[in-house]
Design an enzyme around this catalytic site. Structure first.
Site, short mmCIF file in Angstrom:
data_model
loop_
_atom_site.label_atom_id
_atom_site.label_comp_id
_atom_site.label_asym_id
_atom_site.label_seq_id
_atom_site.Cartn_x
_atom_site.Cartn_y
_atom_site.Cartn_z
CB SER A 1 4.52 6.22 1.70
OG SER A 1 5.17 6.73 2.84
N GLY A 2 2.45 5.63 4.29
CA GLY A 2 1.52 6.25 5.24
C GLY A 2 0.17 5.58 5.31
N GLY B 1 0.85 -1.20 0.00
CA GLY B 1 0.00 0.00 0.00
C GLY B 1 0.88 1.24 0.00
CB SER C 1 5.41 -4.24 -3.03
OG SER C 1 4.56 -4.38 -1.92
N1 LIG Z 1 -7.09 3.83 10.23
C1 LIG Z 1 -5.77 3.85 10.24
N2 LIG Z 1 -5.07 2.72 9.94
C2 LIG Z 1 -3.70 2.72 9.95
N3 LIG Z 1 -2.97 3.82 10.25
C3 LIG Z 1 -3.59 4.97 10.55
C4 LIG Z 1 -5.02 5.03 10.54
N4 LIG Z 1 -5.37 6.30 10.86
C5 LIG Z 1 -4.23 6.99 11.05
N5 LIG Z 1 -3.16 6.20 10.89
C6 LIG Z 1 -1.78 6.68 11.03
O1 LIG Z 1 -1.18 6.68 9.75
C7 LIG Z 1 0.23 6.47 9.87
C8 LIG Z 1 0.64 5.26 9.01
O2 LIG Z 1 2.05 5.19 9.00
P1 LIG Z 1 2.85 3.83 8.74
O3 LIG Z 1 4.27 4.16 9.03
O4 LIG Z 1 2.22 2.70 9.45
O5 LIG Z 1 2.61 3.66 7.18
P2 LIG Z 1 3.35 2.69 6.16
O6 LIG Z 1 2.26 2.15 5.28
O7 LIG Z 1 4.19 1.71 6.90
O8 LIG Z 1 4.23 3.73 5.32
P3 LIG Z 1 5.72 3.55 4.67
O9 LIG Z 1 5.50 2.85 3.36
O10 LIG Z 1 6.17 4.97 4.49
O11 LIG Z 1 6.56 2.77 5.63
C9 LIG Z 1 0.52 6.24 11.35
O12 LIG Z 1 0.96 7.44 11.91
C10 LIG Z 1 -0.86 5.82 11.89
O13 LIG Z 1 -1.01 6.11 13.26
#
Ligand SMILES: Nc1ncnc2c1ncn2[C@@H]1O[C@H](COP(=O)(O)OP(=O)(O)OP(=O)(O)O)[C@@H](O)[C@H]1O
Ligand SMILES: [Mg+2]
Length: 183
Positions: A15-16, A13, A87
């Site tokens: 980033s973020g 998915g 990915s």
């Molecule tokens: N419903 C939700 N589900 C997941 N995360 C959420 C949600 N709402 C807010 N967030 C916030 O969104 C952010 C997601 O960041 P995270 O580092 O987990 O993303 P990631 O997919 O691992 O990104 P990256 O590819 O940059 O590593 C966190 O700060 C989390 O607290």
């Protein structure tokens, strides 16, 4: 000794979107259920296994194939392996699927608008949307959505704890994790 069934949970998915956040909730629960768990998170991988690689399609693909190679070794040895790379390319995810025996693809789904408005912890979307970052997935680089993932999580509709619960339930359904004996 009965052999423990290894598997790889492959969170994909933007980033973020919440891949690492949800994985961090799934991991202790798997450990509590007696599984040996090894996280191969994107950020950590990129400072070790894939140090020096950038974000061109070629480098992204190399990163994914390296993660898949290690995930396959772990999975074959009974480890619950947790991968969290963006990915973005379907074909490369499918190559990882083909390499790894038990592959559970989890699409951590969130829109660019949702992340940019409500999350964006590192301020990267703001910069990307202003045209300041090249090759930023979802903004200036493609993200090819999974067509038939084992699980799709709509993160706008549920909090990270609910998403982690859905992952564990899906593992039970796929018979990769014994059902919790509930009192
Ligand atoms: N419903 C939700 N589900 C997941 N995360 C959420 C949600 N709402 C807010 N967030 C916030 O969104 C952010 C997601 O960041 P995270 O580092 O987990 O993303 P990631 O997919 O691992 O990104 P990256 O590819 O940059 O590593 C966190 O700060 C989390 O607290
Ligand atoms: Mg992450």
């Amino acid at each position: 000794m009965t052999e423990t069934q290894g598997f790889t949970i492959w969170f994909t998915g933007l980033s973020g979107a919440g891949k690492s956040t949800i994985a961090d909730l799934v991991i202790p629960e798997l450990e509590r259920r007696g599984r040996v768990v090894e996280p191969l998170d994107g950020d950590v991988v990129r400072t070790h296994l894939s140090k020096g690689l950038g974000f061109s399609k070629e480098d992204r693909d190399t990163n994914i194939l390296r993660i898949a190679f290690v995930a396959d070794l772990l999975t074959r040895n009974g480890v619950a392996t947790i991968c969290c790379p963006i990915s973005p390319y379907k074909e490369t995810r499918d190559a990882a699927r083909a390499q790894i025996g038990e592959f559970v693809e989890v699409h951590v789904d969130a829109t660019v608008a949702e992340i940019a408005e409500h999350r964006d912890p590192k301020g990267l979307y703001k910069k990307a949307l202003a045209g300041e970052i090249e090759h930023f997935t979802g903004v200036s680089d493609p993200y090819e959505e999974p067509v038939n993932p084992e699980l799709r999580l709509d993160t706008a509709g549920r909090d990270p704890e609910e998403s982690a619960g859905a992952v564990l339930a899906r593992l039970e359904e796929l018979q990769l994790l014994p059902d919790e004996v509930r009192a």
